[in-house]
Write a protein that holds these residues in place. Structure first.
Motif, short mmCIF file in Angstrom:
data_model
loop_
_atom_site.label_atom_id
_atom_site.label_comp_id
_atom_site.label_asym_id
_atom_site.label_seq_id
_atom_site.Cartn_x
_atom_site.Cartn_y
_atom_site.Cartn_z
N LEU A 154 1.13 2.85 4.07
CA LEU A 154 0.51 1.61 3.59
C LEU A 154 -0.56 1.16 4.56
CD1 LEU A 154 3.67 -0.49 2.57
CD2 LEU A 154 2.32 1.03 1.13
N SER A 155 -1.51 0.43 4.04
CA SER A 155 -2.47 -0.23 4.93
C SER A 155 -1.77 -1.40 5.61
CB SER A 155 -3.67 -0.73 4.12
OG SER A 155 -3.28 -1.80 3.27
N PHE A 156 -2.37 -1.91 6.66
CA PHE A 156 -1.76 -3.02 7.39
C PHE A 156 -1.56 -4.23 6.47
CE2 PHE A 156 -1.68 -6.66 10.22
CZ PHE A 156 -0.93 -6.21 11.30
N THR A 157 -2.56 -4.49 5.65
CA THR A 157 -2.49 -5.65 4.74
C THR A 157 -1.40 -5.46 3.68
OG1 THR A 157 -4.86 -6.07 5.04
CG2 THR A 157 -3.80 -7.08 3.14
N GLU A 158 -1.26 -4.24 3.13
CA GLU A 158 -0.22 -3.97 2.14
C GLU A 158 1.17 -4.16 2.73
OE1 GLU A 158 -2.23 -0.64 -0.84
OE2 GLU A 158 -1.36 0.00 1.08
N ALA A 159 1.34 -3.76 3.97
CA ALA A 159 2.64 -3.92 4.61
C ALA A 159 2.99 -5.40 4.80
CB ALA A 159 2.65 -3.21 5.96
N VAL A 160 2.00 -6.21 5.10
CA VAL A 160 2.25 -7.64 5.31
C VAL A 160 2.50 -8.35 3.99
CG1 VAL A 160 1.20 -9.80 6.08
CG2 VAL A 160 0.96 -7.73 7.47
N ASP A 161 1.70 -8.05 2.97
CA ASP A 161 1.79 -8.78 1.70
C ASP A 161 2.69 -8.11 0.66
OD1 ASP A 161 0.02 -10.62 2.76
OD2 ASP A 161 -1.74 -9.62 1.91
N GLY A 162 3.06 -6.84 0.88
CA GLY A 162 3.84 -6.12 -0.12
C GLY A 162 2.90 -5.39 -1.07
N ALA A 163 3.40 -4.31 -1.67
CA ALA A 163 2.55 -3.53 -2.57
C ALA A 163 3.40 -2.69 -3.52
CB ALA A 163 1.61 -2.62 -1.77
N THR A 164 2.84 -2.37 -4.67
CA THR A 164 3.47 -1.45 -5.61
C THR A 164 2.71 -0.13 -5.53
OG1 THR A 164 4.14 -3.23 -7.11
CG2 THR A 164 4.07 -1.01 -8.02
N VAL A 165 3.42 0.93 -5.17
CA VAL A 165 2.76 2.21 -4.93
C VAL A 165 3.41 3.29 -5.79
CG1 VAL A 165 2.09 1.62 -2.59
CG2 VAL A 165 4.30 2.69 -2.99
N PRO A 166 2.64 4.30 -6.23
CA PRO A 166 3.22 5.41 -6.98
C PRO A 166 3.83 6.44 -6.02
CG PRO A 166 0.84 5.66 -6.87
CD PRO A 166 1.16 4.37 -6.18
N LEU A 167 5.03 6.89 -6.34
CA LEU A 167 5.70 7.92 -5.54
C LEU A 167 6.04 9.09 -6.45
CD1 LEU A 167 8.25 6.11 -3.19
CD2 LEU A 167 6.08 7.17 -2.59
N ARG A 168 5.60 10.27 -6.07
CA ARG A 168 5.95 11.48 -6.81
C ARG A 168 7.13 12.12 -6.11
NH1 ARG A 168 4.17 14.46 -10.81
NH2 ARG A 168 4.53 16.72 -10.86
N MET A 169 8.23 12.24 -6.84
CA MET A 169 9.47 12.72 -6.25
C MET A 169 9.96 13.96 -6.97
SD MET A 169 11.33 9.06 -5.74
CE MET A 169 11.01 8.67 -7.46
N SER A 170 10.59 14.81 -6.22
CA SER A 170 11.19 16.02 -6.77
C SER A 170 12.69 16.00 -6.45
CB SER A 170 10.54 17.27 -6.16
OG SER A 170 11.11 18.44 -6.69
N SER A 171 13.52 16.14 -7.47
CA SER A 171 14.96 16.06 -7.26
C SER A 171 15.69 16.88 -8.33
CB SER A 171 15.43 14.60 -7.34
OG SER A 171 15.22 14.08 -8.65
N GLN A 172 16.99 16.99 -8.14
CA GLN A 172 17.82 17.65 -9.13
C GLN A 172 18.09 16.70 -10.29
OE1 GLN A 172 18.97 20.79 -9.21
NE2 GLN A 172 17.99 21.35 -7.27
N ALA A 173 17.93 17.18 -11.51
CA ALA A 173 18.16 16.40 -12.72
C ALA A 173 18.82 17.31 -13.76
CB ALA A 173 16.85 15.83 -13.26
N PRO A 174 19.41 16.73 -14.82
CA PRO A 174 20.01 17.58 -15.85
C PRO A 174 19.02 18.60 -16.39
CG PRO A 174 20.65 15.30 -16.19
CD PRO A 174 19.63 15.29 -15.09
#
Length: 395
Positions: A154-174
């Motif tokens: 995060l940028s310094f400002t995002e960390a202070v004010d909060g932010a919604t960020v996209p996360l691409r995740m890889s995991s086990q699923a059915p």
């Protein structure tokens, strides 16, 4: 589940087949019902999950010729009124006994009448291995999904004010190819080793036992009869997804955030795992961070520090604030602008800590130099290092 419960259950009725059904008919009926009521196809439906467990339990018994034979014999002896009393057992021709006493052994009252003796410690020892192996039932247990760990910068400002960020995740699923069953036809059978629990017990001495994941089914409780080619019978496959994750305001660098239920999906109606996000925060060219407070260093002139005055100070993402600088302010003094810091957990804000840095000019004009020379002559009797030497001698 007790042996009594199993004897009283009609597994033929559960699968919807006659008592003289062939192995092929039983297998066909089980596959049809398993596909219909599988938890992955009926997410959140508790009734469908329970029905799937009943169907799997019935197939585990009727699908095994040896166990089916033992089950039929037990039902013939005790089910449907198969155990009948002799003359004089009761005034109304009925036999007053607790079937649980026969299977539990020793806790109920002593039975009298023909056929009552000779059972010793109870019939649970005879049929316990058939229906209740190892003290566990044949219910396939839900499995919690795996926890996932990810990182975000995060940028310094995002960390202070909060932010919604996209996360691409890889995991086990059915596994999509087999709908999470692990079986090519969607009809896995209950693991005979752990009887569907996914766990086995082993003695550790002193009357204690330890529980380990079943090595035959790898803790799933189910074994594929015809393993899926994609997931190799595990029922789980690698899956990637992008999720919008809200990072709360006020996070700090290297902080680890836990998001409940945002990890890998569970199995057989089990809950999802958790998502752990490690936050990295970029540095800011002007502001710093100290807990819930922001920091900033503000340069001031010699005259501002000596004579005092008002100094404008920048804030993060907001209008500047004006601080009153007292006369004789020393270099390095820190002042506080309240409510201009980072967001706390309760929604309030910390402070902005302003440190004064007296700037010494590199080049002086003739007029400024003459003024400083005059100031030096006026303060020639003052020695700012006198106390330093005095303290050094005292030490």
């Amino acid at each position: 589940m007790s042996t009594k419960d199993f004897v009283e259950k009609d597994y033929y009725k559960v699968l919807g087949v006659p008592k003289d059904a062939t192995e092929a008919e039983i297998k066909k009926a089980y596959r049809k019902l398993a596909r219909e009521f599988h938890p992955d196809a009926n997410k959140g439906d508790a009734k469908a999950e329970e029905r799937f467990k009943q169907v799997s339990e019935a197939n585990d018994v009727l699908g095994d010729p040896k166990r089916r034979k033992e089950y039929d014999e037990a039902r013939a002896l005790f089910g449907n009124g198969g155990f009948r009393p002799g003359p004089g057992a009761g005034g109304n021709g009925s036999f007053n006994f607790d079937l649980g006493d026969l299977f539990g052994g020793g806790q109920g009252g002593t039975q009298t009448g023909p056929g009552a003796g000779g059972f010793g410690g109870g019939l649970g020892d005879v049929f316990g291995g058939l229906f209740n192996r190892g003290g566990t039932g044949t219910r396939t247990q839900p499995r919690r999904g795996q926890d996932i760990e990810s990182e975000v910068t995060l940028s310094f400002t995002e960390a202070v004010d909060g932010a919604t960020v996209p996360l691409r995740m890889s995991s086990q699923a059915p596994c999509k190819a087999c709908s999470g069953t692990g079986d090519k036809n969607g009809t896995p059978r209950v693991c005979p080793t752990c009887v569907g629990t996914g766990q086995v017990s082993r003695g550790s001495g002193g009357g204690f036992s330890l529980t380990d994941p079943c090595v035959d089914c790898k803790g799933r409780g189910l074994i594929a009869q015809d393993p899926c080619e994609v997931c190799k019978g595990s029922g789980r496959a690698r899956s990637s997804r992008t999720m919008q994750v809200r990072i709360p305001a006020g996070v700090s660098d290297s902080q680890r955030i836990r998001l409940r239920g945002k990890g890998a999906p569970g199995e057989r109606g089990g809950p999802a795992g958790d998502l752990y996000v490690v936050v990295h925060v970029d540095a800011h060219p002007v502001f710093g961070r100290r807990d819930d407070n922001l920091t900033v260093t503000v340069p001031v002139t010699f005259t501002e520090a000596a004579l005092g005055g008002e100094v404008k100070v920048p804030t993060l993402g907001g209008p500047p604030v004006t601080l009153k600088l007292p006369a004789g302010t020393p270099n390095g003094r820190t002042m506080r602008a309240r409510g201009k810091g980072a967001v706390r957990k309760d929604g309030t804000r910390g402070d902005l800590l302003v440190t004064v840095e007296v700037v010494v000019p590199r080049d002086l004009g003739a007029q400024a130099r003459d003024a400083l020379e005059a100031y030096r002559k006026a303060t020639a009797d003052e020695d700012p290092r006198a106390e330093l030497f005095q303290a050094a001698k005292g030490a």
